[in-house]
Design a protein around this motif. Structure first.
Motif, PDB file in Angstrom:
ATOM      1  N   SER A  18       0.834  -1.211   0.000  1.00 54.74           N
ATOM      2  CA  SER A  18       0.000   0.000   0.000  1.00 54.74           C
ATOM      3  C   SER A  18       0.860   1.248   0.000  1.00 54.74           C
ATOM      4  O   SER A  18       0.573   2.222  -0.704  1.00 54.74           O
ATOM      5  N   LYS A  21       2.526   1.746  -3.478  1.00 55.77           N
ATOM      6  CA  LYS A  21       1.644   1.888  -4.639  1.00 55.77           C
ATOM      7  C   LYS A  21       1.608   3.355  -5.075  1.00 55.77           C
ATOM      8  O   LYS A  21       1.265   4.245  -4.305  1.00 55.77           O
ATOM      9  N   LYS A  22       1.954   3.582  -6.307  1.00 54.90           N
ATOM     10  CA  LYS A  22       2.010   4.949  -6.806  1.00 54.90           C
ATOM     11  C   LYS A  22       0.654   5.357  -7.370  1.00 54.90           C
ATOM     12  O   LYS A  22       0.018   4.600  -8.104  1.00 54.90           O
ATOM     13  N   GLU A  23       0.227   6.564  -7.020  1.00 54.60           N
ATOM     14  CA  GLU A  23      -1.012   7.074  -7.583  1.00 54.60           C
ATOM     15  C   GLU A  23      -0.771   7.523  -9.018  1.00 54.60           C
ATOM     16  O   GLU A  23       0.321   7.983  -9.372  1.00 54.60           O
ATOM     17  N   ASP A  24      -1.785   7.390  -9.850  1.00 53.11           N
ATOM     18  CA  ASP A  24      -1.703   7.874 -11.221  1.00 53.11           C
ATOM     19  C   ASP A  24      -1.581   9.391 -11.231  1.00 53.11           C
ATOM     20  O   ASP A  24      -2.045  10.079 -10.315  1.00 53.11           O
ATOM     21  N   LYS A  25      -0.971   9.896 -12.305  1.00 54.86           N
ATOM     22  CA  LYS A  25      -0.756  11.338 -12.419  1.00 54.86           C
ATOM     23  C   LYS A  25      -1.417  11.880 -13.679  1.00 54.86           C
ATOM     24  O   LYS A  25      -1.474  11.205 -14.704  1.00 54.86           O
ATOM     25  N   LYS A  52      -7.228  15.060  -5.293  1.00 55.58           N
ATOM     26  CA  LYS A  52      -7.110  14.631  -3.889  1.00 55.58           C
ATOM     27  C   LYS A  52      -8.275  13.740  -3.491  1.00 55.58           C
ATOM     28  O   LYS A  52      -8.104  12.756  -2.766  1.00 55.58           O
ATOM     29  N   ASN A  54     -10.071  11.870  -5.459  1.00 55.86           N
ATOM     30  CA  ASN A  54     -10.212  10.665  -6.281  1.00 55.86           C
ATOM     31  C   ASN A  54      -8.888   9.945  -6.526  1.00 55.86           C
ATOM     32  O   ASN A  54      -8.785   9.112  -7.422  1.00 55.86           O
ATOM     33  N   HIS A  55      -7.887  10.297  -5.742  1.00 54.73           N
ATOM     34  CA  HIS A  55      -6.629   9.546  -5.672  1.00 54.73           C
ATOM     35  C   HIS A  55      -5.831   9.579  -6.966  1.00 54.73           C
ATOM     36  O   HIS A  55      -5.344   8.556  -7.440  1.00 54.73           O
ATOM     37  N   PHE A  56      -5.696  10.769  -7.549  1.00 53.20           N
ATOM     38  CA  PHE A  56      -4.707  10.946  -8.607  1.00 53.20           C
ATOM     39  C   PHE A  56      -3.971  12.261  -8.379  1.00 53.20           C
ATOM     40  O   PHE A  56      -4.502  13.206  -7.800  1.00 53.20           O
ATOM     41  N   LYS A 239     -10.176   4.624 -16.402  1.00 60.25           N
ATOM     42  CA  LYS A 239     -10.783   4.186 -15.144  1.00 60.25           C
ATOM     43  C   LYS A 239     -12.273   3.961 -15.302  1.00 60.25           C
ATOM     44  O   LYS A 239     -13.004   3.870 -14.315  1.00 60.25           O
TER      45      LYS A 239
END
Length: 240
Positions: A18, A21-25, A52, A54-56, A239
């Motif tokens: 966890s 794990k890299k967040e998408d950019k 922020k 939605n985790h990108f 996504k």
């Protein structure tokens, strides 16, 4: 004791996965070589907030020198936020085309169609060029496809205030139209009974979403518009 040790080891692995794990950019590009929209600042802030929530990760630039093959590989989607005029040299165009061909995503907001008029590939990719607009006013938008992620939560008829674009060099026969505008509901429309305002399509390996909405600062605090925009971003990031 052995069971506890095994459980602890599994938990440690999960935590490490966890953590690593890299967040998408995504990259927000807002260079203007023509008219500069004051709402760009509000748009950047809104997209950063969407990231922020939605985790990108959202990077921003107005520097077209950033468009190299190696740099663009970092991003799941590139967002042109009211760009205007000629923003790229030939090498930067090649890098951007390669990015799309390699499966990259593109989101165009508002004046992204007021960009690169001498680049036919860009015209086909984005779907149309800006032609003109009347003064800002209320108008009725109609949802053409209420199953797509960017429009599924919109009312069937969406009345809102914005700057309504007329288009030229259109490629609407090769895109999936999401929203049209009712030219009878305002004055100054020049595209007739069929006047698209948002669309998407797969293009030469990549995914493309465009919305003509977003001229005003108020757009970027409007939950309906932000949901529309987020849906387009998520689609281009693969996504949905």
């Amino acid at each position: 004791m052995k069971i506890l040790s095994t459980a602890a080891s599994i938990l440690l692995v999960v935590l490490l996965v966890s953590f690593n794990k890299k967040e998408d950019k995504v990259l927000v590009f807002s260079k203007t070589a023509g008219y500069h929209h004051e709402s760009i600042a509000a748009g950047i802030g809104a997209i950063q907030k969407l990231g922020k929530e939605n985790h990108f990760i959202v990077d921003t630039t107005t520097n077209s020198n950033f468009f190299t093959t190696s740099n663009l590989k970092k991003y799941k989607a590139i967002i042109f936020l009211s760009t205007t005029g000629k923003v790229f040299d030939d090498a930067q165009k090649v890098a951007f085309e390669e990015y799309i061909h390699n499966g990259g995503g593109f989101v165009g907001i508002h004046a992204a169609t007021d960009t690169e008029y001498d680049w036919p590939w860009y015209n086909r990719m984005i779907g149309a060029y800006f032609k003109s607009h009347p003064e800002q006013q209320n108008a009725n938008l109609h949802v053409v496809d209420n199953h797509f992620i960017a429009t599924k939560n919109l009312p069937e008829t969406w009345t809102r205030w914005d700057e309504w674009y007329n288009f030229k060099n259109t490629h609407w026969d090769s895109v999936h139209v999401l929203l049209t505008i009712d030219e009878k509901s305002y004055h100054g429309g020049e595209n007739g009974d069929y006047h698209p305002m948002s669309w998407y399509h797969s293009f030469e390996g990549g995914r493309v979403f465009y919305t003509a909405l977003g001229h005003t600062d108020a757009s970027y605090s409007d939950p309906l518009f932000l949901g529309h925009l987020l849906g387009g971003i998520l689609y281009t990031m693969h996504k949905n």
